[in-house]
Write a protein that holds these residues in place. Sequence first.
Motif: not given
Length: 329
Positions: A83-92, A116-118, A128-135, A296-297
Motif C-alpha cells: 500500500n505504501f508503494v501505491q501511495m507513492g512513498m519516498d521512504y519506508i 527502505v529502513i528496517v 531488501a533494505a537500504d539500511v538495517c538499524i542493528s541491535i 539516514l534518509m
Amino acid sequence: MKKLVSVVLALALALSVCSVSLADTEGVDLSGKKVGFSALLMSSEFFTDMSNQMQAYFEARGMEYSVADANGDPQTQIQTIENFVQMGMDYIICFVVDRVSISDALIKAREAGCFVIVIGTVLDDKNAADVCISISQYESGVVEAELGAAWIEEHYPDAADGSIKVGVLENSENEDAVSRCNGLKTITELTKKAVIVEEHETTQADGAAAGQSMAEMMLMNNPDLAVVLTYGTDQGSGANEAAMANSGVNKETFAVFTIDTAEFIRNKVRESVAGESVLRGTVMLGEGTPMTCYNLMDGSWMDRVVDGVYNEECIKITPETIDTYFPAE
C-alpha cells in the motif's frame, strides 16, 4: 503470533557501538517527501509513542507522514508495504514482524524507488533494505544490568554477597529475546550482592498488565525483593505499578529498570526523584529513532553505514542523565 511479535520487539531497537564518522555529509532537503512507518503492533504503547515521535519530527521538517499497523501479522505487514508503494512513498521505515517473509515486498518497494529502513534486525537478503538499524540485544541487557548493579552498590553498601534479591521479567520467544535476557542476568556477575530469586516469562503482546501481575507475584513470594529487571517498556511500566501499589515496598530503596525510552517511561524515570515512581532508569537504544531515521534518509549519516548496517550504542537514562537527551519542557 506472539513469537512473531516478539521477534522484532526483542529488538526494541538498537545497539552495539557504532563506527561514527568524524565528519558527516550534509543532508538533502526532505520537505515535501513522503515517509511511511510500518509499525509492528500499534496496540503497544511503545509503538504508539514511537509513531507520535516520528510524526512530530518528520512533519516539523516538512515531510508527509503515514503510519500503518501490521498488528503482529506478517501478511498484514506485506500488504502495508504494498500500500505504501501505491501511495507513492519516498521512504519506508519498517519494524518487521517476520524478517524472512517481508523481504520480497521490501525488494519490490526498493525497485519502485522507495528508500527502505528496517529497524531492529538485520535482514539476510541485503537487497531488501537500504539500511538495517542493528541491535546488540545482549549488550542492551548488560547495560540494564549495570544500572541495577550500580543501584544495589549505592543503596545496599553493607549487604552480604547473595543477599539482595532480584526478579527478572523476561521473554524467551526467539533468539534475540533470549540474548537480551541473558544480558540482564549478568547482574549477578556485576555485583556479588545480587541473587536472582524469580524469573517470569512475559510477552510484548501481553502488555503492561502481564508485567504488573508477574511483579505482584514476585513481591508476594519475596516481600524483601529489592530490584526488578524487565525485558521492555510494557513490563517495566507494569512492574512499577505493582511496586508503587504494594505498601510493603520501601519506595526509597526499591528499583525497577527497563529498556527503551517511550515517553511514559521517561516520565516515570523523572517521577522517581520525588518518590512518585520506582522506575529508576532505562536504556536508550541509539540517539533517538526519528532523528536517526531522518539523518539516514537525508544521507547525512550514510557514511556511518557499513555493509548496509547502521549500528547504534546503548545509553543509560537515569534522573541524572535524562535532561541531557530529553530536556524538560
